[in-house]
Design a protein around this motif. Structure first.
Motif, short mmCIF file in Angstrom:
data_model
loop_
_atom_site.label_atom_id
_atom_site.label_comp_id
_atom_site.label_asym_id
_atom_site.label_seq_id
_atom_site.Cartn_x
_atom_site.Cartn_y
_atom_site.Cartn_z
N VAL A 1 0.86 -1.19 0.00
CA VAL A 1 0.00 0.00 0.00
C VAL A 1 0.89 1.24 0.00
N ALA A 2 0.64 2.15 -0.92
CA ALA A 2 1.40 3.40 -0.99
C ALA A 2 0.51 4.57 -0.58
N MET A 3 1.07 5.46 0.25
CA MET A 3 0.38 6.66 0.69
C MET A 3 1.42 7.78 0.82
N ASP B 1 5.80 -5.26 -7.62
CA ASP B 1 5.24 -5.20 -8.97
C ASP B 1 3.78 -4.77 -8.99
N ARG B 2 3.15 -4.69 -7.81
CA ARG B 2 1.77 -4.21 -7.72
C ARG B 2 1.62 -3.43 -6.42
N VAL B 3 0.83 -2.36 -6.46
CA VAL B 3 0.64 -1.55 -5.27
C VAL B 3 -0.78 -0.96 -5.29
N ILE B 4 -1.35 -0.81 -4.12
CA ILE B 4 -2.60 -0.07 -3.97
C ILE B 4 -2.23 1.34 -3.51
N PHE C 1 3.37 -0.98 4.13
CA PHE C 1 3.08 0.39 3.72
C PHE C 1 4.32 1.06 3.16
N HIS C 2 4.12 1.80 2.08
CA HIS C 2 5.18 2.56 1.44
C HIS C 2 4.77 4.03 1.48
N LYS D 1 4.72 -2.76 9.35
CA LYS D 1 5.75 -2.93 8.33
C LYS D 1 5.65 -1.75 7.38
N PHE D 2 6.67 -0.90 7.37
CA PHE D 2 6.61 0.27 6.49
C PHE D 2 8.00 0.76 6.10
N ASN D 3 8.03 1.45 4.97
CA ASN D 3 9.22 2.13 4.50
C ASN D 3 8.82 3.55 4.11
#
Length: 327
Positions: free
Chosen positions: A46-48, A143-146, A77-78, A100-102
């Motif tokens: 997941v990207a935000m 390769d895939r993200v929401i 989370f990204h 879990k995040f970067n």
């Protein structure tokens, strides 16, 4: 499952009682959410964006995703931010100790000279355009993200959105083909013979860029970042639309995405972009509530002038001054 629900309920109760503080930003600590027995070790990305003005919304969104997920420990989370902010980072870390995040830097200079003034200042911020560059910023193994905006809450299992079949498309999102598509572009666009040919060979429908499933490999192969940038450059020369980052997405991809159920973006709850007047819910099932528009639920709740739908956001608010949670 009963014991798991008990743990979650107990954790949510403790979230009201435990306070974590970092500098000037304070949030209650969220409970630890655990995977169900049926979960595998596959990740959901997941990207935000991370921004001080929307941090409260971001934290509420993250909590809602974890709370309703069958496999919360699989969600990674990204976060994208314009500059490193130790207080924001500490807030995320202390509010979600098990998350879990970067966090990735987004170079505002990459897009600043391409942004045109829109009808609302918040739409003109460079970070609002970071979604265009996900394929360049995130690691290649993703390769895939929401992608999700910060002014929403999810009330369904994110796995159901993650597993949507994109077929050969680069992007999936709810489509709204009943909307008046012409209104998103100016008369200068439609009166230009070359621009008017943009949508030939496809049936364009409006989609909201605040909730998207993106196949990053297909995005790169299609060169969509460059294509979106090209329309932003056109906008600088000749005003062809009014809103921020959404219209260039429509110009490039409308009519060429995978449509998903409308339940995944009950958008517009923040009202229009000028006054932000209250709006009700659209009929039908709901998996995600989105306060797109000028009005944000945390601001309206704090002002003691909330809209009815804002009370649906309130249970996910971990800001300690949220007295509305106890009312």
């Amino acid at each position: 499952m009963a014991f798991k629900r008990y743990l979650i309920t107990l954790g949510l109760l403790s979230a009201f009682l435990i306070t974590t503080a970092t500098g000037t930003t304070t949030f209650r600590e969220a409970p630890a959410f655990i995977n169900g027995a049926e979960c595998t070790d596959s990740s959901i990305h997941v990207a935000m964006t991370l921004d001080a003005n929307y941090l409260r919304g971001t934290i509420a969104a993250v909590l809602s995703i974890l709370q309703h997920s069958t496999c919360p420990e699989n969600v990674v989370f990204h976060f994208l931010w314009s500059q490193h902010d130790s207080e924001i980072y500490s807030s995320i870390n202390s509010t979600f100790p098990y998350l879990k995040f970067n966090a990735y830097p987004f170079d505002s200079d990459r897009v600043s000279d391409k942004i045109s003034k829109s009808i609302r200042q918040a739409l003109d911020q460079p970070l609002n355009y970071a979604r265009i560059y996900l394929a360049d910023i995130l690691p290649t193994q993703v390769d895939r993200v929401i992608y999700l905006d910060s002014d929403l809450v999810m009330v369904d299992d994110i796995t159901n959105l993650w597993e949507v079949d994109l077929e050969d498309k680069a992007l999936a999102a709810p489509e709204y083909c009943h909307a008046n598509f012409t209104q998103y572009f100016t008369s200068a666009f439609w009166s230009d013979p070359e621009y008017a040919k943009t949508f030939e060979g496809r049936t364009p429908c409006y989609f909201n860029t605040g909730v998207m499933v993106v196949d990053l490999d297909n995005w790169r192969r299609g060169g969509y970042t460059q294509k979106v940038e090209e329309w932003m450059i056109v906008q600088k020369q000749k005003r062809i639309y009014h809103l921020g980052s959404m219209p260039p997405f429509l110009l490039v991809l409308a009519g060429n995405i995978k449509g998903v159920d409308h339940r995944w973006n009950q958008h517009g709850l923040g009202g229009d972009n000028l006054e932000g007047k209250c709006r009700g819910l659209h009929p039908g099932p709901i998996s995600l509530l989105h306060w797109s528009g000028k009005g944000k639920p945390w601001l309206r709740l704090d002002s003691r002038k909330p809209c009815t739908v804002d009370h649906l956001w309130a249970p996910y608010d971990l800001y300690p001054s949220s007295n509305h949670l106890f009312e």
